[in-house]
Motif scaffolding. Structure first.
Motif, PDB file in Angstrom:
ATOM      1  N   ASN A  53      49.803  50.621  39.905  1.00  0.00           N
ATOM      2  CA  ASN A  53      49.312  49.647  38.914  1.00  0.00           C
ATOM      3  C   ASN A  53      48.158  50.136  38.049  1.00  0.00           C
ATOM      4  O   ASN A  53      47.464  49.316  37.431  1.00  0.00           O
TER       5      ASN A  53
ATOM      6  N   ASN B  89      39.764  42.597  33.911  1.00  0.00           N
ATOM      7  CA  ASN B  89      40.333  42.833  35.234  1.00  0.00           C
ATOM      8  C   ASN B  89      39.362  43.533  36.180  1.00  0.00           C
ATOM      9  O   ASN B  89      39.719  43.913  37.287  1.00  0.00           O
ATOM     10  N   SER B  90      38.130  43.745  35.733  1.00  0.00           N
ATOM     11  CA  SER B  90      37.170  44.464  36.559  1.00  0.00           C
ATOM     12  C   SER B  90      36.722  43.603  37.739  1.00  0.00           C
ATOM     13  O   SER B  90      36.694  42.388  37.686  1.00  0.00           O
TER      14      SER B  90
ATOM     15  N   LYS C 206      37.746  45.449  43.317  1.00  0.00           N
ATOM     16  CA  LYS C 206      38.950  46.243  43.580  1.00  0.00           C
ATOM     17  C   LYS C 206      39.564  46.810  42.307  1.00  0.00           C
ATOM     18  O   LYS C 206      40.711  47.239  42.303  1.00  0.00           O
ATOM     19  N   ASN C 207      38.810  46.817  41.228  1.00  0.00           N
ATOM     20  CA  ASN C 207      39.313  47.388  39.980  1.00  0.00           C
ATOM     21  C   ASN C 207      38.150  47.950  39.178  1.00  0.00           C
ATOM     22  O   ASN C 207      37.095  47.348  39.072  1.00  0.00           O
ATOM     23  N   ASN C 208      38.358  49.132  38.613  1.00  0.00           N
ATOM     24  CA  ASN C 208      37.331  49.790  37.822  1.00  0.00           C
ATOM     25  C   ASN C 208      37.893  50.089  36.441  1.00  0.00           C
ATOM     26  O   ASN C 208      39.046  50.492  36.312  1.00  0.00           O
ATOM     27  N   ARG C 209      37.094  49.882  35.409  1.00  0.00           N
ATOM     28  CA  ARG C 209      37.547  50.179  34.051  1.00  0.00           C
ATOM     29  C   ARG C 209      36.671  51.259  33.430  1.00  0.00           C
ATOM     30  O   ARG C 209      35.446  51.194  33.486  1.00  0.00           O
TER      31      ARG C 209
ATOM     32  N   ASP D 246      42.355  50.958  33.388  1.00  0.00           N
ATOM     33  CA  ASP D 246      42.055  50.092  34.521  1.00  0.00           C
ATOM     34  C   ASP D 246      42.576  50.749  35.790  1.00  0.00           C
ATOM     35  O   ASP D 246      43.786  51.011  35.908  1.00  0.00           O
TER      36      ASP D 246
ATOM     37  N   PRO E  54      42.907  50.295  39.644  1.00  0.00           N
ATOM     38  CA  PRO E  54      42.795  49.466  40.848  1.00  0.00           C
ATOM     39  C   PRO E  54      42.481  50.335  42.068  1.00  0.00           C
ATOM     40  O   PRO E  54      42.627  51.558  42.036  1.00  0.00           O
ATOM     41  N   GLU E  55      42.047  49.691  43.115  1.00  0.00           N
ATOM     42  CA  GLU E  55      41.651  50.406  44.328  1.00  0.00           C
ATOM     43  C   GLU E  55      42.765  51.311  44.839  1.00  0.00           C
ATOM     44  O   GLU E  55      42.518  52.432  45.294  1.00  0.00           O
TER      45      GLU E  55
END
Length: 327
Positions: free
Chosen positions: A70, A122-123, A126-129, A146, A148-149
């Motif tokens: 994802n 979406n940050s 469990k998500n980094n942008r 984006d 995700p973990e």
């Protein structure tokens, strides 16, 4: 010492075949790695980059994704002024948009950029942008990754930066590529040299040159679009045709000279003709609008040229119109 031909040790045929197979496999893997590092532009996008292994272009959209974990890469085209505003604000230590907070200078294949980790919708834990804003002087591009973990281990920060650094902006999108996004086929361009997308997948303009201003001064052009309107009842079509004709830009002193039903491509349609003056150069122009009704949408074609060159231009316009068919 005896000097003679150098002896070449023999290799059993089975070992030779295995060696050749391994060599072929190595070449194949190498070729695959090269293909994975090719510059890719999503269909219809001026922004492209070299995606990481496992990251592919989204089928219906401007961006990339890894469907297994994802990770997503979102591309947005912006006016060049968007980059200029951020560039000036950072240099003058003024506030910047949230998406570019704490941005650092960053170099890409397209030129100078700014990289930010300010996050996005979406940050979260469990998500980094990670995103960049870049410009080639003509347009700006916002590229957001984006992560995700589940994708963080496969794509470390250095890999993400490497992918973003490969960002490129192409000067133009091939005409065939732009037309492929439309819900209808345009099989005859009738000599028009330039195709420009106005709304991806919905509207394009055909021009004789790259100069859009020339169209406002009487150079032939065609605007082809999908209007999200329907006209199931014949008595509604004249009203709709006239209302749409009154919204055609770049004209003044417009006068509808005819508006009548006609068959276009074997389906119900409407033709409206207008005599007007161009706003740009006060030149007499003639305009035709064709509507082709069907389902919940209407194909709308607006074509115009200087009145002095109308007969020749109208022949071209009809050729394009008659070459448009549903996919």
């Amino acid at each position: 010492m005896r000097i003679g031909p150098t002896a070449v040790p023999s290799i059993p045929s089975s070992r030779l075949a295995a060696s050749l197979a391994l060599a072929f496999l190595a070449l194949t893997l190498l070729a695959g790695a090269v293909r994975a590092n090719e510059l890719v532009y999503p269909t219809g996008s001026r922004i492209g980059l070299i995606p990481l292994q496992g990251v592919v272009a989204v089928k219906d959209g401007m961006g990339f994704e890894n469907p297994d974990n994802n990770l997503t890469v979102t591309l947005r085209e912006l006016p060049a002024s968007a980059f200029d505003a951020v560039d000036t604000a950072i240099k003058e230590r003024k506030s910047v948009p949230t998406a570019m907070e704490n941005a650092e200078s960053f170099q890409t294949a397209a030129g100078r950029a700014y990289l930010s980790r300010a996050g996005g919708p979406n940050s979260g834990p469990k998500n980094n942008r990670v995103a960049i804003l870049v410009s080639d002087g003509k347009i700006a591009g916002y590229v957001a990754v984006d992560i995700p973990e589940a994708a963080a281990k496969a794509y470390p920060d250095q890999a993400i930066r490497q992918m973003l650094a490969s960002t490129t902006i192409r000067t133009e999108i091939p005409a065939a590529e732009q037309l492929s996004l439309l819900p209808f086929k345009v099989s005859d361009l009738s000599g028009f040299k330039t195709v420009k997308t106005l709304v991806p997948g919905q509207a394009v303009i055909l021009l004789d040159s790259d100069d859009e201003e020339a169209a406002l001064a009487g150079s032939p052009y065609m605007l082809i679009s999908i209007a999200r309107i329907s006209a199931d009842q014949p008595n509604e079509r004249d009203r709709i045709a006239r209302q749409l004709a009154n919204t055609i830009p770049g004209l003044r002193e417009g006068r509808i000279t005819s508006s009548e039903p006609m068959r276009i491509g074997g389906t119900a349609g409407y033709e409206t003709r207008i005599e007007a003056t161009s706003v740009k150069d006060d030149k007499p122009v003639t305009v035709v609008q064709w509507l082709r009704f069907g389902g919940g949408a209407t194909l709308r074609i607006v074509a115009a040229s200087a009145r002095e060159s109308w007969p020749e231009a109208f022949t071209r316009f009809r050729a394009v119109r008659d070459g448009i068919n549903p996919r």
